[in-house]
Structure formats: structure tokens, C-alpha cells
Design an enzyme around this catalytic site. Structure first.
Site, PDB file in Angstrom:
ATOM      1  N   GLU A  49       6.986   0.700   0.875  1.00  0.00           N
ATOM      2  CA  GLU A  49       7.547  -0.653   0.986  1.00  0.00           C
ATOM      3  C   GLU A  49       8.747  -0.725   0.061  1.00  0.00           C
ATOM      4  O   GLU A  49       8.769  -0.093  -1.005  1.00  0.00           O
ATOM      5  CB  GLU A  49       6.506  -1.698   0.565  1.00  0.00           C
ATOM      6  CG  GLU A  49       7.101  -3.112   0.568  1.00  0.00           C
ATOM      7  CD  GLU A  49       6.078  -4.217   0.356  1.00  0.00           C
ATOM      8  OE1 GLU A  49       4.979  -3.945  -0.145  1.00  0.00           O
ATOM      9  OE2 GLU A  49       6.403  -5.367   0.708  1.00  0.00           O
ATOM     10  N   CYS A 239       4.344  -7.078   2.043  1.00  0.00           N
ATOM     11  CA  CYS A 239       4.783  -8.466   2.116  1.00  0.00           C
ATOM     12  C   CYS A 239       6.171  -8.622   2.713  1.00  0.00           C
ATOM     13  O   CYS A 239       6.481  -9.672   3.273  1.00  0.00           O
ATOM     14  CB  CYS A 239       4.741  -9.089   0.724  1.00  0.00           C
ATOM     15  SG  CYS A 239       3.065  -9.307   0.135  1.00  0.00           S
ATOM     16  N   ASN A 373       0.513  -7.856   8.291  1.00  0.00           N
ATOM     17  CA  ASN A 373       0.241  -7.120   7.050  1.00  0.00           C
ATOM     18  C   ASN A 373      -1.052  -7.663   6.462  1.00  0.00           C
ATOM     19  O   ASN A 373      -2.133  -7.292   6.897  1.00  0.00           O
ATOM     20  CB  ASN A 373       1.419  -7.257   6.081  1.00  0.00           C
ATOM     21  CG  ASN A 373       1.095  -6.700   4.706  1.00  0.00           C
ATOM     22  OD1 ASN A 373       0.505  -5.634   4.603  1.00  0.00           O
ATOM     23  ND2 ASN A 373       1.407  -7.417   3.654  1.00  0.00           N
ATOM     24  N   GLU A 374      -0.948  -8.541   5.472  1.00  0.00           N
ATOM     25  CA  GLU A 374      -2.171  -9.153   4.923  1.00  0.00           C
ATOM     26  C   GLU A 374      -2.311 -10.522   5.551  1.00  0.00           C
ATOM     27  O   GLU A 374      -1.878 -11.524   4.997  1.00  0.00           O
ATOM     28  CB  GLU A 374      -2.055  -9.253   3.401  1.00  0.00           C
ATOM     29  CG  GLU A 374      -2.280  -7.919   2.739  1.00  0.00           C
ATOM     30  CD  GLU A 374      -2.184  -7.975   1.221  1.00  0.00           C
ATOM     31  OE1 GLU A 374      -1.735  -8.991   0.667  1.00  0.00           O
ATOM     32  OE2 GLU A 374      -2.571  -6.971   0.585  1.00  0.00           O
TER      33      GLU A 374
END
Ligand code: AHR
Length: 653
Positions: A49, A239, A373-374
Site C-alpha cells: 500500500e 485504506c 478493503n476493510e
């Protein structure tokens, strides 16, 4: 003549051994003839990331910060001298419209710009740096520009003059050879005669990059990835896929094609943590999706792109209005379908043709895709079904990875897993940043997982000690935990430590797998643990039993093993988290009596808080021995707090 040792004898030399303080010998039983379950080649992967200046200022070798003048403060990173103005009329690049105009009349100071790089620019003595920019002016005669590399002592370490002329935007390039090595050089460009000219996309790259790709990746950092031998490469987040707002989410289509026209985006790690703000953190996307696929191929890892699911960061946006309505997701779904075509489509398709034009006519052979993602709860459940349906309909072979949210247990985690079961996702992404204690206890996490539903992707994990350092203790706990991943290879298909990179002066999150400054790269103890697993994945896990049960922390011992049928190897892993040495004995059924070659890789360190740093990068490194053994019953003492991978050449059947 080569010496043949009994492993027992040799290990007496390798590991300081006295009878005192050694616990009762543990006998570990392995049956080579009964492979338990296949291990996926993707088992040990990496997750990249753009956090901690991992891309711009890190892996992406560009040395100029804010090369297109598109940061919110257009001159951030630049020191303007004299007549310097930002303009955007008749730009050179429509998606990065700002440029700088330099006017030199009769000022005393002269006119020009200095770029500070990413906490300076790392340059090496005798190496070549490629400098380029786009320029135009309305003079009849050429205008001279002096370009210099300035060392941290203000000395000039490289210098060139370039002449620019003409009303049309034109690319100019030259090279600069640095007279010395410097971690904190900067670039200066000055008009040396009166006049006015426009400049854009001012760029400086080392000529030497990974695989010598022009304007490519930093060689040492990319090599560190290659040498880890990952089976999987997850990108680009994290994120940043979500963005703090939908407008700033990661959009892969903005990251391909001419780098000059990839629209710069703010990086959400710019402002996420109040205590670690980096107002100069933006994404140039010079490292974009084409480069990510190319890197996957270069390092031999299966690519796993993660795409936005129509949700911006759920931590930051509690109000559903901040997300894309569930009935307006078509552009997001199209992005997913188009990405698969970009990676795999033949060159007659729109996106396959684009891939070919970018230099890769052959498909990238994408097998996995994650959407979200989350993400958690109803907002995710409301949206993700449409993606699954569309992808299944058009690309039934793609293995779909869904999210179980940010935590490894609890209500949202359970809800997420149930949703993924309902949608028949192929894999569920789990994330855990947890304490040493958690990691040790969770060595059994997957032993009783439901085998009927989706497989597990442990997509982000790291052991966090109190100091948040990459200590040896953290690495040892990860090593012990990972025996549980290997043992449960039938349900765990892939995994990745997180985050991957961090600049020593520019980090927002720690611990991280690889640290770097502008010239050096530091591999952490956790890196070596990952490498010890990933370099010897094995094809099948084996039962590894002590008193009829897996070793999952009894007397602080954790063990697993695998066989590699292709290479003809038996791979033993064992971690001793106790502060005392321990005696173990392996009984290996199916290993005929005879001579075998064994490679012992040992990571051990007396001090649990030992770490590798820029000044002392090799404080904790694995030690290796290649030996001959003549005994199928292997006995040895494990050092206190140590992790071993032992590879025994059993020969191909
Ligand atoms: O790895 C750092 C961050 O941790 C990732 O961006 C996010 O997915 C998780 O919260």
C-alpha cells in the site's frame, strides 16, 4: 572427502548446548507418506500500500516531489526563487493542468526553483540520473537553464545547462552524474539569462532501476521483494482504496497510460493521524496498475488487485450519504469488469488492447480479485452482491475475495463471514494487528474453522509489541503463529504481513516489514520470518504431532512441516518461544535410513527487543548451515527464543 554428521552432533556445534537447563525431550512425529493437505503456492504473499511513503518517495524511484505542481499548495516541495508563478492556461497535460512559469528580468537573486525531494534525494557517487521536463517559451532564441544537484553541504555535485526554445510544449532531457553519495541532495534549476519560460512535469530518476526499466522502481527495494519470494502480491491498499471521500478513492483507470497525465490524488495517509501528519503526501500514480501487474510478474507472485466497492472509508464516514448508493454502482462494477479485461483480455478487446499498447500483449493471467478493503456491516452487504453477480456472470473462473471487516472477531466479523458464505465468495480477507500474546494463542486459530465455506485470506497481519517496533519478539510470535497457517493449508489459501514498506522519516504506521531511507534498505526480523516460510513453501502440509497432538504452544513449542513433492524436500518448522533451550527429537516415517542433505536456517536472538536499523541492519538475521545427516531420527536442542526452518533433501520420487 565430505564429512557426514549425525544431525544431533552437528547441532551440538550450531547451538550452544549443555545438558543443564534443557527440558525433557519432545518427540515430534511426522509421516512423510501421509501428506495432509495441499499448500497453495500463494500461501505466503505480500501486501503493498502507498503508506509510509511506500510508493512516491519509496519504491517508485522518482526523486522529485510534486513534479506536476498539482499538490493543494502548488509549490509544496519547491523553493521558489525570483519570478515564479503557477499557471494553468493552455496546459501541457489536461489531467494535470498546472505548470510553473519562471520569469527572470533584472532581479538580483536570479529566477529558479529548488526541489527538496522526499526528505532529500538519495544519490550515489558516479551514478547517472535522468533529468527531464516539458517547457515552452515565446523567445526567438534559446533560453539557457542551469540544472544542478546540490549536496546536503550546499556543494554542487552535478551540473548541466539545457537550452529550451519554441512555443510548443516540448520534452527536454539530460543526464547528471553525481560526484558523491548523499542522502539529502536536492535539485536546483535556474534561468541563467533574462527571459520567461513555462515548465511542467519536472522529473529526476536514477538510471539504474529494478530490471533497468526507464523511470522504474528503486532497485534495492524491489529486490527485497523479489528475494522474499512471495507467492501473492496484493495491491494497492488498504485504506487508500477506499479514500476518505469517494472522490479521493483509488481509481485504477487513473493510474495507467502516460505518467504525465495520471491525475495526482491526495494520499489519505497525509492527514489520517493527527500525531503524524504529512501535508506533502500525494499519489503521483507513477507506480500504477500496469506497473503493479508487471511487478507481480517480475517477482513471480500472483497479482491480487483490490478495488473500491462503492464505500468510502467506513471509519471516517458514518453517514450513508458519503457512499455510492447501492443502486448506482454500475461504474464501480464496470471498473472491476474492465480491470479483468485489462489483465486478461485478448488484444482485440478495448482494455486488452490498452495493455498491449502499454507494452504487455500477453495477458497477466489474473486469477484473484478483491472488492472492498476493510468493509463491514449492512453497507457492505448491500453493495457487494452486485459485484459478485456481475463478475461470476462474465468471469466465472476469477476467485473472488470479500472482506470480513477490520477486526479478527466480533459481531461485524461474524456478520461479514456469514455474508461471504451466503454469496459463495471464494475467499474471505481477515485482518489482525494484535499483541504477541494474541499471536501465540491464535496458533490454533484455524484448527477448527469451518471447512465447507470460503477459504481464508489473512490479508493484513502483524504482531504489535508495546513499543510498536519491529522487534525480534514480534517476529518470533509471527513465526510461531504461522505454523498454524501451514498446518491449516486446506483452509488458509493465502496470507500477507502488513504494511510492507516504511521510510524512516516519513512513516505513519508501524511496525512494517521493510524500512528504508533515501539510500538504504533494512529488512526486519519479521521480513526474515516471512522469507523463511516463503522461500520453502512446500506442496503439502504434513501432520506434525507430539503425543498425538499438533505442537501449538505446549511448553512454548510450535511446530509444523511440509513436503515439497516437486523439489523432493521435507520442510520442518519449529519455534521455541521459551527463554530456555529445549530438546526435540523428530521421528520421520517414510524417510529411509541413509544420507541426506539438510539446510538449517535459524533465526534467534538473545534480546527480545533486538531490531534491525539503518545503522545496524544485520542485528537479527538468519544463520544458515548446509550439512549432511545420516539419521532419520533427528535430535537437537533448540536455542531459547528461536525459530528454525530445516530443509531436508529427500529426493524426488
Ligand atoms: O496496513 C495499514 C492499514 O491497516 C490498511 O490501510 C488498512 O487496511 C488497515 O486498517
Amino acid at each position: 572427502m565430505k564429512k557426514t554428521f549425525r544431525l544431533f552432533n552437528l547441532l551440538l556445534l550450531v547451538f550452544t548446548s549443555t545438558a543443564m537447563g534443557v527440558s525433557q525431550t519432545k518427540t515430534i512425529h511426522i509421516d512423510l507418506k501421509k501428506p495432509k493437505t495441499a499448500i497453495s503456492p500463494t500461501m505466503y504473499g505480500i501486501f503493498f500500500e502507498d503508506i509510509n511513503f511506500g510508493a512516491d518517495g519509496g519504491l517508485y524511484a522518482e526523486l522529485i516531489k510534486n513534479r506536476s505542481f498539482e499538490f493543494y499548495n502548488h509549490l509544496l516541495g519547491w523553493l521558489p526563487v525570483g519570478g515564479v508563478e503557477i499557471k494553468s492556461t493552455n496546459p501541457c497535460f489536461d489531467r494535470n493542468p498546472n505548470y510553473v512559469q519562471l520569469t527572470f528580468d533584472d532581479q538580483l537573486t536570479g529566477t529558479g526553483l529548488e526541489n527538496e525531494g522526499f526528505k532529500g534525494m538519495g544519490v550515489k557517487e558516479g551514478e547517472n540520473y535522468l533529468f527531464s521536463f516539458y517547457s515552452r517559451n515565446n523567445r526567438k532564441t534559446a533560453l539557457k537553464i542551469k540544472v544542478e544537484l546540490i549536496g546536503s553541504n550546499n556543494d554542487i555535485i552535478a551540473s548541466k545547462t539545457i537550452e529550451v526554445s519554441g512555443e510548443k510544449w516540448t520534452k527536454y532531457s539530460t543526464n547528471l552524474v553525481s560526484k558523491k553519495s548523499d542522502k539529502q541532495a536536492r535539485l536546483r534549476m535556474m534561468l541563467t539569462q533574462t527571459g520567461c519560460a513555462d515548465f511542467d512535469h519536472i522529473s529526476l530518476f536514477p538510471e539504474k532501476t529494478y530490471k533497468n526499466r526507464p523511470c522504474g522502481l528503486r532497485e534495492d527495494l524491489a529486490k527485497a521483494l523479489e528475494e522474499l519470494k512471495p507467492g501473492l502480491f496484493r495491491f494497492p491498499g488498504g485504506c487508500i482504496v477506499e479514500g476518505t471521500t469517494l472522490a479521493t478513492r483509488y481509481q485504477w483507470k487513473n493510474t495507467i497510460g502516460a505518467v504525465e497525465n495520471r491525475p495526482v490524488n491526495i494520499n489519505r495517509w497525509n492527514y489520517t493521524f493527527d500525531h503524524r501528519r504529512f501535508p506533502d503526501y500525494y499519489q503521483s500514480y507513477g507506480l500504477g496498475f500496469f506497473e503493479y501487474f508487471q511487478l507481480s510478474e517480475d517477482i513471480g507472485a500472483e497479482p491480487l488487485p483490490v478495488l473500491n466497492c462503492g464505500l468510502s472509508c467506513q471509519f471516517e464516514n458514518k453517514d450513508d450519504k458519503q457512499h455510492c448508493p447501492a443502486d448506482a454502482l454500475q461504474p464501480y462494477i464496470d471498473d472491476a469488469l474492465d480491470l479483468i479485461e485489462f489483465a486478461n483480455g485478448d488484444t482485440t478487446t478495448k482494455w486488452g488492447k490498452m495493455r498491449a499498447e502499454l507494452g504487455h500483449p500477453k495477458p497477466f493471467n489474473l486469477k484473484y480479485l478483491a472488492v472492498g478493503n476493510e468493509q463491514w456491516g449492512e453497507p457492505y452487504a448491500l453493495r457487494i452482491g452486485s459485484f459478485v453477480k456481475a463478475i461470476r456472470a462474465k468471469y466465472p473462473k476469477i476467485r473472488f475475495v470479500g472482506s470480513s471487516g477490520p477486526y479478527p472477531d466480533g459481531k461485524d466479523f461474524e456478520f461479514g463471514w456469514n455474508e461471504m458464505r451466503r454469496l459463495k465468495a471464494d475467499l474471505v480477507d481477515e485482518h489482525y494487528y494484535r499483541s504477541p500474546d494474541w499471536f501465540l494463542k491464535n496458533a490454533t486459530r484455524y484448527d477448527n474453522y469451518d471447512r465447507k465455506g470460503p477459504k481464508v485470506f489473512a490479508g493484513e497481519y502483524a504482531c504489535h509489541v508495546k513499543t510498536k517496533k519491529n522487534s525480534f519478539e514480534a517476529a518470533l510470535c509471527e513465526a510461531a503463529f504461522m505454523t498454524g497457517l501451514e498446518r491449516n493449508a486446506d483452509i488458509v489459501e493465502m496470507t500477507a504481513y502488513a504494511p510492507l514498506f516504511a521510510h524512516v522519516e516519513n512513516w505513519q504506521w508501524r511496525p512494517d516489514l521493510i524500512w528504508f531511507d533515501n539510500l538504504n534498505c533494512v529488512r526486519t526480523p519479521s521480513y526474515y520470518v516471512q522469507q523463511m516460510y516463503a522461500s520453502h513453501v512446500g506442496t503439502h502440509a504434513l501432520n506434525t504431532l507430539c503425543n498425538g497432538a499438533p505442537l501449538t504452544g505446549q511448553d512454548s513449542l510450535y511446530a509444523s512441516s511440509a513436503t515439497d513433492k516437486k523439489r523432493g524436500q521435507l520442510i520442518l518448522r519449529i519455534a521455541n518461544t521459551a527463554k530456555s533451550k529445549q530438546a526435540v527429537r523428530y521421528e520421520i516415517e517414510g524417510l529411509k535410513f541413509g544420507n541426506y542433505k539438510a539446510r538449517i536456517i535459524e533465526l534467534s536472538q538473545a534480546a527480545p527487543d533486538a531490531e534491525n536499523t539503518i545503522d545496524n541492519p544485520n542485528a537479527v538475521v538468519p544463520k544458515e548451515q548446509l550439512i549432511d545427516i545420516d539419521n532419520k531420527n533427528l535430535s537437537f536442542d533448540l536455542k531459547p527464543q528461536s525459530f528454525l526452518t530445516i530443509i531436508i533433501e529427500t529426493g524426488k520420487k
